[in-house]
Design an enzyme around this catalytic site. Sequence first.
Site, short mmCIF file in Angstrom:
data_model
loop_
_atom_site.label_atom_id
_atom_site.label_comp_id
_atom_site.label_asym_id
_atom_site.label_seq_id
_atom_site.Cartn_x
_atom_site.Cartn_y
_atom_site.Cartn_z
N ASP A 1 -4.05 3.29 1.46
CA ASP A 1 -4.84 2.85 0.30
C ASP A 1 -5.98 3.83 -0.01
O ASP A 1 -7.13 3.43 -0.16
CB ASP A 1 -5.44 1.46 0.57
CG ASP A 1 -4.41 0.45 1.04
OD1 ASP A 1 -3.29 0.47 0.52
OD2 ASP A 1 -4.74 -0.36 1.93
N GLU A 45 -1.19 -5.32 -7.65
CA GLU A 45 -2.42 -5.03 -6.90
C GLU A 45 -2.84 -3.59 -7.19
O GLU A 45 -2.26 -2.90 -8.02
CB GLU A 45 -2.19 -5.23 -5.40
CG GLU A 45 -1.15 -4.31 -4.79
CD GLU A 45 -0.85 -4.62 -3.33
OE1 GLU A 45 -1.43 -5.58 -2.78
OE2 GLU A 45 -0.02 -3.91 -2.74
#
Length: 350
Positions: A40, A250
């Site tokens: 991420d 997301e």
Amino acid sequence: MTLAAVVLLAGCASIATDTPAAGATTFRHAPLVRDLFIADPSAHVFDGRIYVYGSHDVDEPARDDEPGSGFVMRDYRVLSMDRIGGPVTVHAPGLRLEDVPWASMQLWAPDATEHDGRYYLYFPAKDAEGIFRIGVATGDRPEGPFTAQPEPIAGSYSIDPAVFADADGARYLYFGGIHGGQLQRWVSGRYDASMGITDLQQPEAPALMPRVARLSDDLLSFAETPREVMLLDDDGALLRGGDLDRRFFEAAWVHRHDGRYYFTYSTGDTHTIAYATGDSPYGPFTYRGVVLAPVQGWTTHHSIVDVDGRWYLFYHDTELSDRTHLRSAKVAELVHEADGRIRTIDPFVR
């Protein structure tokens, strides 16, 4: 490869592996580091140096029965480099779970910003009731250490905070993720644990949308009630819950290029990083296409940053581990075409 990396990879040998994308032959980009797993990746340039804030994946038993329970990250490690392709420094932990007074588990994808020489780290974690909230921690250096505020940001929920600093100095926090990110449980404005794991039970209804709120001047709270970020098709209609190729899942991220705001995000089930464009940081944003084709691994998450006039996409995959919850950060050059489109990046040489 370091001894630590060898040990990590050896421990993966007996576990079911991810499947590379169809037709893939060779990974196009190398991991930034090989002796720990950073996923991420949120990249920023501070004082002429590139800093990457990400999830620190670890291999240990899941600690709850929620979706995403295998992602049990306990601290944040910051990477930095003076140039793309240069040596990467792995900094000491900038924030640990035990140093966040309100958090009980799962330090998931973070982001950071700078203001007047102070650095602000935004991060999600579950509170004592198992509800994801978003916290903020501050420090004097880009890599930390950071000191967490005693409570999460009032009015915050779900996961994947991403900060966008506009040209006028205003900063906006984007957030949200369905499934394990719990966004579907906030449809009524209050947390409702009965709201399943996604909104896919209503494929013809508008998809759940990400959230945005302008931050207060001190960057420690919301200056307004979070609102939905509307994602539209070419006809101006809201994207539908069953539109798996285009809907939001997301990993929101916003950047601005040639006067356009680009809202980029993960589609989840279809494993792409998609993008939409608009004229305001609040949106609405119209879907335009794919930034990143599917990587190896189930999750995909990214950031986009300008480094000395050239744009780069930071992303992750499972090249080093072949396991969904042990991911490695990578970087690729990103090209904006003359007409505003983003050239799709293929993570594989085919």
